[in-house]
Design a protein around this motif. Structure first.
Motif, PDB file in Angstrom:
ATOM      1  N   ALA A 101       0.842  -1.204   0.000  1.00  0.00           N
ATOM      2  CA  ALA A 101       0.000   0.000   0.000  1.00  0.00           C
ATOM      3  C   ALA A 101       0.877   1.253   0.000  1.00  0.00           C
ATOM      4  CB  ALA A 101      -0.928  -0.014   1.217  1.00  0.00           C
ATOM      5  N   LEU A 102       1.946   1.201   0.781  1.00  0.00           N
ATOM      6  CA  LEU A 102       2.864   2.342   0.849  1.00  0.00           C
ATOM      7  C   LEU A 102       3.412   2.736  -0.516  1.00  0.00           C
ATOM      8  CD1 LEU A 102       5.105   1.882   4.018  1.00  0.00           C
ATOM      9  CD2 LEU A 102       4.034   3.997   3.248  1.00  0.00           C
ATOM     10  N   VAL A 103       3.700   1.748  -1.348  1.00  0.00           N
ATOM     11  CA  VAL A 103       4.258   2.044  -2.672  1.00  0.00           C
ATOM     12  C   VAL A 103       3.167   2.091  -3.747  1.00  0.00           C
ATOM     13  CG1 VAL A 103       6.509   1.060  -2.064  1.00  0.00           C
ATOM     14  CG2 VAL A 103       4.809  -0.383  -3.235  1.00  0.00           C
ATOM     15  N   GLY A 104       1.912   2.009  -3.316  1.00  0.00           N
ATOM     16  CA  GLY A 104       0.795   2.160  -4.251  1.00  0.00           C
ATOM     17  C   GLY A 104       0.566   0.972  -5.163  1.00  0.00           C
ATOM     18  N   LEU A 105       0.842  -0.220  -4.659  1.00  0.00           N
ATOM     19  CA  LEU A 105       0.704  -1.400  -5.517  1.00  0.00           C
ATOM     20  C   LEU A 105      -0.260  -2.447  -4.950  1.00  0.00           C
ATOM     21  CD1 LEU A 105       4.274  -2.164  -6.908  1.00  0.00           C
ATOM     22  CD2 LEU A 105       2.289  -1.306  -8.145  1.00  0.00           C
ATOM     23  N   ARG A 145       9.903  -4.390  -1.007  1.00  0.00           N
ATOM     24  CA  ARG A 145      10.701  -5.498  -0.483  1.00  0.00           C
ATOM     25  C   ARG A 145      11.825  -4.971   0.417  1.00  0.00           C
ATOM     26  NH1 ARG A 145      13.941  -8.964  -4.809  1.00  0.00           N
ATOM     27  NH2 ARG A 145      14.827  -6.891  -5.121  1.00  0.00           N
ATOM     28  N   ALA A 146      12.440  -3.873  -0.024  1.00  0.00           N
ATOM     29  CA  ALA A 146      13.580  -3.336   0.738  1.00  0.00           C
ATOM     30  C   ALA A 146      13.165  -2.814   2.106  1.00  0.00           C
ATOM     31  CB  ALA A 146      14.265  -2.230  -0.064  1.00  0.00           C
ATOM     32  N   ILE A 147      11.938  -2.323   2.222  1.00  0.00           N
ATOM     33  CA  ILE A 147      11.521  -1.763   3.513  1.00  0.00           C
ATOM     34  C   ILE A 147      10.702  -2.740   4.348  1.00  0.00           C
ATOM     35  CG2 ILE A 147      11.618   0.637   2.713  1.00  0.00           C
ATOM     36  CD1 ILE A 147       8.553   0.593   2.508  1.00  0.00           C
ATOM     37  N   ALA A 148      10.410  -3.903   3.774  1.00  0.00           N
ATOM     38  CA  ALA A 148       9.542  -4.864   4.471  1.00  0.00           C
ATOM     39  C   ALA A 148      10.098  -5.225   5.835  1.00  0.00           C
ATOM     40  CB  ALA A 148       9.353  -6.119   3.626  1.00  0.00           C
ATOM     41  N   ASN A 149      11.406  -5.335   5.930  1.00  0.00           N
ATOM     42  CA  ASN A 149      12.025  -5.757   7.187  1.00  0.00           C
ATOM     43  C   ASN A 149      12.468  -4.578   8.044  1.00  0.00           C
ATOM     44  OD1 ASN A 149      11.677  -8.478   6.540  1.00  0.00           O
ATOM     45  ND2 ASN A 149      13.560  -8.492   5.331  1.00  0.00           N
ATOM     46  N   ASN A 150      11.884  -3.403   7.787  1.00  0.00           N
ATOM     47  CA  ASN A 150      12.188  -2.237   8.614  1.00  0.00           C
ATOM     48  C   ASN A 150      13.673  -1.933   8.737  1.00  0.00           C
ATOM     49  OD1 ASN A 150      10.286  -0.538   9.854  1.00  0.00           O
ATOM     50  ND2 ASN A 150       9.406  -2.376  10.807  1.00  0.00           N
ATOM     51  N   PRO A 151      14.363  -1.730   7.629  1.00  0.00           N
ATOM     52  CA  PRO A 151      15.807  -1.504   7.719  1.00  0.00           C
ATOM     53  C   PRO A 151      16.105  -0.155   8.364  1.00  0.00           C
ATOM     54  CG  PRO A 151      15.067  -0.979   5.519  1.00  0.00           C
ATOM     55  CD  PRO A 151      13.868  -1.536   6.258  1.00  0.00           C
ATOM     56  N   THR A 152      17.263  -0.047   8.993  1.00  0.00           N
ATOM     57  CA  THR A 152      17.669   1.262   9.494  1.00  0.00           C
ATOM     58  C   THR A 152      18.392   2.033   8.396  1.00  0.00           C
ATOM     59  OG1 THR A 152      19.647   0.225  10.376  1.00  0.00           O
ATOM     60  CG2 THR A 152      17.846   0.577  11.904  1.00  0.00           C
ATOM     61  N   ILE A 189       9.586   7.434  -8.055  1.00  0.00           N
ATOM     62  CA  ILE A 189      10.448   6.616  -7.194  1.00  0.00           C
ATOM     63  C   ILE A 189      11.164   7.507  -6.176  1.00  0.00           C
ATOM     64  CG2 ILE A 189      12.530   5.157  -7.182  1.00  0.00           C
ATOM     65  CD1 ILE A 189       9.965   3.707  -8.129  1.00  0.00           C
ATOM     66  N   MET A 190      11.602   8.688  -6.633  1.00  0.00           N
ATOM     67  CA  MET A 190      12.272   9.613  -5.699  1.00  0.00           C
ATOM     68  C   MET A 190      11.326  10.059  -4.592  1.00  0.00           C
ATOM     69  SD  MET A 190      15.350   9.703  -6.363  1.00  0.00           S
ATOM     70  CE  MET A 190      15.726  10.831  -5.032  1.00  0.00           C
ATOM     71  N   ARG A 191      10.062  10.340  -4.973  1.00  0.00           N
ATOM     72  CA  ARG A 191       9.085  10.738  -3.946  1.00  0.00           C
ATOM     73  C   ARG A 191       8.935   9.642  -2.895  1.00  0.00           C
ATOM     74  NH1 ARG A 191       6.441  14.154  -7.913  1.00  0.00           N
ATOM     75  NH2 ARG A 191       5.679  12.341  -9.047  1.00  0.00           N
ATOM     76  N   LEU A 192       8.897   8.394  -3.355  1.00  0.00           N
ATOM     77  CA  LEU A 192       8.776   7.282  -2.406  1.00  0.00           C
ATOM     78  C   LEU A 192      10.017   7.186  -1.518  1.00  0.00           C
ATOM     79  CD1 LEU A 192       7.133   4.484  -4.577  1.00  0.00           C
ATOM     80  CD2 LEU A 192       6.168   5.569  -2.535  1.00  0.00           C
ATOM     81  N   LEU A 193      11.170   7.355  -2.126  1.00  0.00           N
ATOM     82  CA  LEU A 193      12.401   7.306  -1.327  1.00  0.00           C
ATOM     83  C   LEU A 193      12.409   8.419  -0.276  1.00  0.00           C
ATOM     84  CD1 LEU A 193      15.102   6.449  -4.043  1.00  0.00           C
ATOM     85  CD2 LEU A 193      14.567   5.086  -2.013  1.00  0.00           C
ATOM     86  N   MET A 194      11.939   9.601  -0.678  1.00  0.00           N
ATOM     87  CA  MET A 194      11.878  10.715   0.273  1.00  0.00           C
ATOM     88  C   MET A 194      10.878  10.411   1.401  1.00  0.00           C
ATOM     89  SD  MET A 194      14.137  12.887  -0.698  1.00  0.00           S
ATOM     90  CE  MET A 194      15.125  13.253  -2.153  1.00  0.00           C
ATOM     91  N   ASP A 195       9.749   9.781   1.044  1.00  0.00           N
ATOM     92  CA  ASP A 195       8.760   9.388   2.067  1.00  0.00           C
ATOM     93  C   ASP A 195       9.387   8.403   3.055  1.00  0.00           C
ATOM     94  OD1 ASP A 195       6.851  10.918   0.852  1.00  0.00           O
ATOM     95  OD2 ASP A 195       5.808   9.242  -0.115  1.00  0.00           O
TER      96      ASP A 195
END
Ligand code: ADP
Ligand code: ADP
Length: 228
Positions: A123-127, A150-157, A176-182
C-alpha cells in the motif's frame, strides 16, 4: 549511523578504489553518492554490506565496528540494510506479494508478521492492486516500487539504493524519488548512488562526490557537478 575512518581499499591488482576516506553519515540523513564510473561508489557500498573489507581503516555502522562482525554474523548484520538496484532484481517466478513475503521469510518473520506487513508495504508504494501480478507483467516503475516495498519490508535502518532510477523515464524516476523521500521522512537513512544529475540537482540533499577513491566534495545541499 555510518562512519568511515581513514578507510583505504586496495584491490589485488593494486587499484586504489578508496583512498583514505573519512566521512560520517547521521541517522535519518538522505545522501547522494556521486562520481564517475570507477570512482569507488560500488566499493563504498560493498563495504557497508561487508562484501569487501578495508585494506586499512575502520567502518562503523549503527555503533557496530564491522571488523567485529564475523562471517557467521554477516547475514544477521545485513538484515538491517535494505537494498534497491537499477535492475530491480525481483524473482520472476514469484508474484508481487510473494516477492515481498519471500524477503521476510528469509529472515524468519512469522506468517502472522508477513500477512500484516506485506499488504502494508505494498500500500505504501501504491501497488495494493497488483499483488498477484508477476514482475514480467509490470512496468519498470512498478517493478522498482515492488523492489522498494521489499527493501523496507524488514524495517531496515539503512536503505542503499544503487542507481535506482537508471532504467526509468524522468516522470517515473520522480515517482520513485518521492517514495524514497517518504521512506526517509519515516526515519530510514538513505544512501543513493546515482548518475541522475537532474534528480540530484533538484533534490537539494547532501552530496558526497568521489573521484579516484577520494571524497572531493561533501555538501549539505549539493549539486551533481560543481561548476565554479
Ligand atoms: P564505481 O562504482 O564508482 O564505478 P568501483 O568501486 O566499482 O567504482 O571501482 C573503483 C576502482 O576499483 C576501479 O578502478 C575499479 O576498476 C576497481 N575495482 C573494483 N572492483 C574491483 C575488483 N574486484 N578487483 C579489482 N579492481 C576492482
Ligand atoms: P500460502 O501462505 O499458503 O501461500 P496465502 O493465502 O497466504 O497462502 O496466499 C496465497 C496467495 O494469495 C499468495 O501467493 C499471494 O499471491 C496471495 N495473497 C495472499 N495474501 C494476500 C494479500 N493480503 N494481498 C494480496 N495477495 C495475497
Amino acid at each position: 549511523m555510518i562512519e568511515f575512518k581513514n578507510v583505504t581499499k586496495k584491490y589485488d591488482n593494486k587499484v586504489m578504489a578508496l583512498d583514505n576516506i573519512s566521512v560520517r553519515i547521521d541517522s535519518g540523513e538522505f545522501v547522494f553518492l556521486v562520481g564517475a564510473s570507477g570512482a569507488g561508489k560500488s566499493t563504498f557500498v560493498k563495504m557497508l554490506l561487508k562484501e569487501v573489507e578495508p585494506t586499512s581503516g575502520e567502518v562503523i555502522v549503527g555503533n557496530k565496528n564491522l571488523k567485529g562482525v564475523t562471517k557467521k554474523d554477516v547475514p544477521y548484520y545485513r538484515r538491517k540494510i535494505g537494498m534497491v538496484f537499477q535492475d530491480y532484481r525481483l524473482i520472476p517466478t514469484l508474484n508481487v506479494y510473494e516477492n515481498v513475503a519471500f524477503a521476510m521469510r528469509v529472515i524468519d518473520a512469522t506468517p502472522k508478521e508477513i500477512r500484516r506487513r506485506v499488504p502494508m508495504v505494498l500500500a505504501l508504494v501504491g501497488l495494493s492492486d497488483r499483488s498477484r501480478s508477476f514482475p514480467s507483467e509490470l512496468s519498470g516503475g512498478e517493478q522498482q516500487r515492488v523492489s522498494l516495498a521489499r527493501a523496507i519490508a524488514n524495517n531496515p535502518t539503512l536503505l542503499i539504493a544503487d542507481e535506482p532510477t537508471g532504467n526509468l523515464d524522468p516522470e517515473t524516476a520522480k515517482d520513485i524519488m518521492r517514495l524514497l523521500m517518504d521512506i526517509n521522512k519515516a526515519g530510514t537513512t538513505i544512501l543513493m548512488a546515482t548518475h541522475a544529475k537532474d534528480i540530484v540537482d533538484s533534490s537539494k540533499r547532501r552530496v558526497i562526490a568521489l573521484e579516484k577513491g577520494q571524497i572531493v566534495r561533501d555538501e549539505k545541499k549539493g549539486r551533481y557537478e560543481f561548476n565554479a
